[in-house]
Motif scaffolding. Structure first.
Motif, mmCIF file in Angstrom:
data_model
loop_
_atom_site.group_PDB
_atom_site.id
_atom_site.type_symbol
_atom_site.label_atom_id
_atom_site.label_comp_id
_atom_site.label_asym_id
_atom_site.label_seq_id
_atom_site.Cartn_x
_atom_site.Cartn_y
_atom_site.Cartn_z
ATOM 1 N N GLY A 117 64.585 -37.857 80.545
ATOM 2 C CA GLY A 117 64.898 -38.114 81.945
ATOM 3 C C GLY A 117 63.696 -38.368 82.839
ATOM 4 O O GLY A 117 63.857 -38.562 84.050
ATOM 5 N N LYS A 118 62.498 -38.383 82.277
ATOM 6 C CA LYS A 118 61.298 -38.622 83.073
ATOM 7 C C LYS A 118 60.987 -40.126 83.134
ATOM 8 O O LYS A 118 61.531 -40.918 82.359
ATOM 9 C CB LYS A 118 60.108 -37.861 82.488
ATOM 10 N N LEU A 119 60.099 -40.489 84.062
ATOM 11 C CA LEU A 119 59.728 -41.888 84.228
ATOM 12 C C LEU A 119 58.424 -42.179 83.491
ATOM 13 O O LEU A 119 57.435 -41.465 83.652
ATOM 14 C CB LEU A 119 59.567 -42.229 85.718
ATOM 15 N N TYR A 120 58.448 -43.227 82.683
ATOM 16 C CA TYR A 120 57.270 -43.653 81.934
ATOM 17 C C TYR A 120 57.101 -45.157 82.094
ATOM 18 O O TYR A 120 58.067 -45.913 81.968
ATOM 19 C CB TYR A 120 57.421 -43.328 80.445
ATOM 20 N N ALA A 121 55.878 -45.577 82.356
ATOM 21 C CA ALA A 121 55.597 -47.001 82.557
ATOM 22 C C ALA A 121 55.220 -47.671 81.237
ATOM 23 O O ALA A 121 54.805 -47.014 80.280
ATOM 24 C CB ALA A 121 54.459 -47.176 83.556
ATOM 25 N N VAL A 122 55.382 -48.996 81.201
ATOM 26 C CA VAL A 122 54.893 -49.788 80.066
ATOM 27 C C VAL A 122 53.367 -49.815 80.153
ATOM 28 O O VAL A 122 52.811 -50.281 81.143
ATOM 29 C CB VAL A 122 55.440 -51.230 80.114
ATOM 30 N N PRO A 123 52.649 -49.322 79.155
ATOM 31 C CA PRO A 123 51.184 -49.232 79.259
ATOM 32 C C PRO A 123 50.505 -50.572 79.005
ATOM 33 O O PRO A 123 51.000 -51.399 78.236
ATOM 34 C CB PRO A 123 50.799 -48.231 78.170
ATOM 35 N N SER A 124 49.356 -50.751 79.620
ATOM 36 C CA SER A 124 48.497 -51.873 79.267
ATOM 37 C C SER A 124 47.724 -51.482 78.016
ATOM 38 O O SER A 124 47.602 -50.299 77.675
ATOM 39 C CB SER A 124 47.523 -52.188 80.402
ATOM 40 N N PHE A 125 47.200 -52.471 77.322
ATOM 41 C CA PHE A 125 46.399 -52.202 76.135
ATOM 42 C C PHE A 125 45.161 -51.394 76.491
ATOM 43 O O PHE A 125 44.776 -50.472 75.770
ATOM 44 C CB PHE A 125 46.019 -53.524 75.477
ATOM 45 N N MET A 126 44.541 -51.724 77.622
ATOM 46 C CA MET A 126 43.343 -51.006 78.035
ATOM 47 C C MET A 126 43.636 -49.524 78.272
ATOM 48 O O MET A 126 42.827 -48.662 77.924
ATOM 49 C CB MET A 126 42.747 -51.627 79.299
#
Length: 281
Positions: A117-126
């Motif tokens: 139920g938490k929010l997670y972003a799509v990560p950049s490679f860096m």
């Protein structure tokens, strides 16, 4: 980048390739160093609860003591590198459509689907590189990206010695060998390879440092003789000690798993963190 700069980068990389290790007639790039003898690769991070390919899943893999984290690389419309397994955003995020049709700022507004139920972003490679640096090696599944840009980001993060690149397309293989010859590469072996001579012939045409399959059980010794490490895929919902032991008895150097926590605990409990001694074949 100017033509002169491109030439400078190219010749610099060629000089760096002499750091490689020689195996007979093949010149192999060294694999990333690991403190454990048997390699545990956390498939898309430790993602049973955390979203796959998220920074949180990578962090959990590090905390568990995995040797590598496997991540998938794709490109946004404006040329930025991000972690995402599928070509589309459907299913793993709250977005839809192809990631290649969105700019980075649009992708970063999305949330990864999460079980907690938490929010997670799509990560950049860096972001992923900075998270892993000096903490865990990367098994980079090279889905759809520019080789030179990818390698530049790896170098900028100081991660040249901590990344193993999995190749899915021959054109990507050629580009990696041309632009970053000192980087270790991995790919599957053709299933029709049956003999040692056929294996050697293939490796002359396409030298690899690692593979994820054994086309013929009789080839394990020949693969080892030619400096080819084997990291088998065992990731599945019903992984268990029986399946892990069967993989280890093949004489492989490691496995890729969906259950890094239970696998690592199994290895520690049975004093197998440095592998299982198997007879030469």
């Amino acid at each position: 980048m100017t033509i002169m700069n491109r030439k400078t980068v190219f010749f610099t990389l060629i000089l760096m390739s002499f750091i490689s290790i020689s195996f007979g007639q093949r010149t192999l790039a060294p694999l990333p160093k690991s403190k454990n003898g048997f390699i545990v690769i956390a498939h898309r991070g430790s993602h049973l609860v955390k979203p796959e390919n998220s920074i949180a899943a990578i962090e959990e893999a590090i905390e568990l003591g995995a040797d590598y984290v496997e991540i998938d690389l794709r490109t946004t419309r404006d040329g930025h590198l991000v972690l995402l397994h599928n070509e589309t955003l459907d299913g793993t995020t709250n977005g839809k459509g192809r990631v290649q049709n969105l700019n980075l700022d649009e992708v970063q507004k999305l949330s990864l689907n999460a079980k907690d139920g938490k929010l997670y972003a799509v990560p950049s490679f860096m972001e992923a590189l900075k998270t892993c640096r000096n903490r865990i090696n990367i098994y980079l599944d090279f889905k759809a990206a520019d080789v030179l840009k990818t390698y530049q980001e790896i170098r900028a993060a100081g991660m040249e010695n901590q990344v193993l690149v999995y190749i899915n397309k021959m054109e990507d293989y050629k580009s990696w060998r041309e632009l970053a010859p000192q980087m270790p590469l991995m790919s599957g072996l053709p299933k029709n390879i049956k003999t040692k001579d056929e294996l050697i012939s293939f490796l002359k045409e396409m030298p690899l440092e690692a593979t994820d399959n054994i086309p013929n059980a009789a080839l394990v010794a020949a693969m080892r003789e030619n400096g080819l490490s084997v990291f088998l895929d065992v990731q599945m919902a019903n992984e268990n000690p029986i399946k892990w032991k069967i993989a280890m008895e093949k004489g492989v150097q490691g496995v890729q798993t969906d259950h890094p926590a239970t696998l690592i605990q199994y290895l520690k409990t049975n004093q197998l963190r440095n592998g299982l001694k198997v007879s030469e074949r």
